[in-house]
Write an enzyme that holds these catalytic residues in place. Sequence first.
Site, short mmCIF file in Angstrom:
data_model
loop_
_atom_site.label_atom_id
_atom_site.label_comp_id
_atom_site.label_asym_id
_atom_site.label_seq_id
_atom_site.Cartn_x
_atom_site.Cartn_y
_atom_site.Cartn_z
N ARG A 1 29.39 -12.80 48.07
CA ARG A 1 30.74 -13.13 48.48
C ARG A 1 31.07 -12.63 49.89
O ARG A 1 31.96 -13.13 50.56
CB ARG A 1 31.74 -12.56 47.47
CG ARG A 1 33.09 -13.29 47.49
CD ARG A 1 33.99 -12.87 46.35
NE ARG A 1 34.12 -11.45 46.28
CZ ARG A 1 34.07 -10.72 45.17
NH1 ARG A 1 33.90 -11.32 44.00
NH2 ARG A 1 34.19 -9.42 45.20
N TYR B 1 54.49 -24.78 60.21
CA TYR B 1 53.86 -25.69 59.23
C TYR B 1 54.49 -25.45 57.85
O TYR B 1 54.61 -24.31 57.39
CB TYR B 1 52.36 -25.36 59.23
CG TYR B 1 51.52 -26.06 58.22
CD1 TYR B 1 51.45 -27.46 58.19
CD2 TYR B 1 50.75 -25.34 57.32
CE1 TYR B 1 50.64 -28.10 57.26
CE2 TYR B 1 49.93 -25.97 56.40
CZ TYR B 1 49.88 -27.35 56.37
OH TYR B 1 49.08 -27.98 55.46
N ASP C 1 49.74 -19.52 64.68
CA ASP C 1 48.95 -20.64 64.17
C ASP C 1 48.52 -21.43 65.40
O ASP C 1 49.33 -22.11 66.04
CB ASP C 1 49.80 -21.50 63.23
CG ASP C 1 49.00 -22.65 62.62
OD1 ASP C 1 48.02 -23.08 63.24
OD2 ASP C 1 49.38 -23.13 61.54
N LYS D 1 40.69 -28.85 60.86
CA LYS D 1 41.10 -29.89 61.82
C LYS D 1 39.98 -30.13 62.84
O LYS D 1 39.02 -30.78 62.53
CB LYS D 1 42.42 -29.50 62.49
CG LYS D 1 43.50 -29.05 61.52
CD LYS D 1 43.93 -30.16 60.59
CE LYS D 1 44.99 -29.66 59.64
NZ LYS D 1 45.19 -30.48 58.49
C1 LIG Z 1 49.49 -26.55 61.93
C2 LIG Z 1 48.69 -26.44 60.67
N1 LIG Z 1 48.33 -25.22 60.25
C3 LIG Z 1 47.64 -25.05 59.11
C4 LIG Z 1 47.26 -26.12 58.34
C5 LIG Z 1 46.56 -25.87 57.04
O1 LIG Z 1 45.23 -26.22 57.06
P1 LIG Z 1 44.47 -26.55 55.69
O2 LIG Z 1 44.78 -27.97 55.36
O3 LIG Z 1 43.04 -26.30 56.00
O4 LIG Z 1 44.98 -25.60 54.65
C6 LIG Z 1 47.60 -27.41 58.75
C7 LIG Z 1 47.21 -28.58 57.93
O5 LIG Z 1 47.71 -29.68 58.11
C8 LIG Z 1 48.35 -27.58 59.94
O6 LIG Z 1 48.74 -28.79 60.34
#
Ligand SMILES: Cc1ncc(COP(=O)(O)O)c(C=O)c1O
Length: 386
Positions: free
Chosen positions: A50, A103, A176, A201
């Site tokens: 892990r 988000y 983020d 992404k």
């Molecule tokens: C700005 C942003 N942060 C975080 C995430 C989360 O990523 P995940 O889908 O891998 O959980 C997203 C997903 O759309 C996002 O647009």
Amino acid sequence: MTEETRLIHSGLAQTPLARTVGPPIQRGSTVLLPNAAALYDHESQVTYGRQGLAAQSALMEALAELEHAAGVTLYPSGLAALTGALLAVLKAGDEVLVVDTIYKPTRRFCDTVLRRYGVGVRYYPAKLDADALMAACGPATRLIVLESPGSLSFEFQDVPAIAAAARARNILTLIDNTWAAGLLFKPLDHGVDISVQALTKYVGGHSDVFMGSAAVKAPNLVRALDDGVLNIGWAVSPDDAYQMLRGLRTLATRMARHDRSARQIAGWLKSRDEVGQVLHPALPDAPGSDIWRRDYSGACGLFAFTLSPGRPSATAAFLDALKIFGLGFSWGGFESLAIDCDPQLAGRSSPGDYGGPLIRLHIGLEDPVDLMDDLDQAFAAWRAAT
Ligand SMILES: Cc1ncc(COP(=O)(O)O)c(C=O)c1O
């Protein structure tokens, strides 16, 4: 030995392995230790799968290089990276200030889990400057969460100024940074404490793997994030880690193409009668353009525009008419996508008025001329429905 035993002990891992370009994809929960003394020597070696084996370690090393970090932790999704980093540094009685344009699932976590565990949560407008943000902090404020730009409405925050002011008050900052993919903006170089991104992404780049990362410089934060992962028990698979490493190799090349096509399409949209404003930072009059020019080395393929005011059904007619653009919530992959943002804006403390229905586009790696043709025929459907 009987055949039963021989089948269990033949065909096990070979050492040394042939040297390939990428790391081996080691599948292992059990790690075999060389002797009894090594069994409990958790400091100097991996004693359980892990903790991550060859592919995960290689990915962490490469991401540390990308983020200019001393330590990187991996999580099974981008959202898990955000929630994991928050859990690692917050405790009951602390308060976190979160940008209102965050988000939406991060907001849901703050409003539910963090509050349930006794962490105070307040939201601040993305346009608040460093001084006003410091004035909004209270004695319990432990962390400021930024997302720049907001991934629906593209507000840019003055990250270096906020990070410096927060540090002077002994308040941590977390961003983020998914829009910049760790490539276009280096939060840790600008004084941010924790840089999080959804590798799902642009790093993955193919819309088929989930993962997130948190990158830090300070040794106490490296420890805090490592402990957080250890205590909660997150692990990422070697296959997924390998896919992310593969994505990293072409990240800069793909991003340059996303950027070029998105700028071309953003400029074209600006000339359309059906369009109000175009929220792409490379357009000189776009909000946040000055900050973007100062701090970022480029843009990705994600931006938004407003349709001129029309009947609500016209927005659906526009989206439904798209043939190359898919309708979907993610971004960062090779394919182009579109969504209407208005239903998500409603969850904010101040939803904002963008002057018309807000449409987010992700410009993929297709030929931009084909994408503009697709938008052009969708505008015809919008006009017919308006
Ligand atoms: C700005 C942003 N942060 C975080 C995430 C989360 O990523 P995940 O889908 O891998 O959980 C997203 C997903 O759309 C996002 O647009």
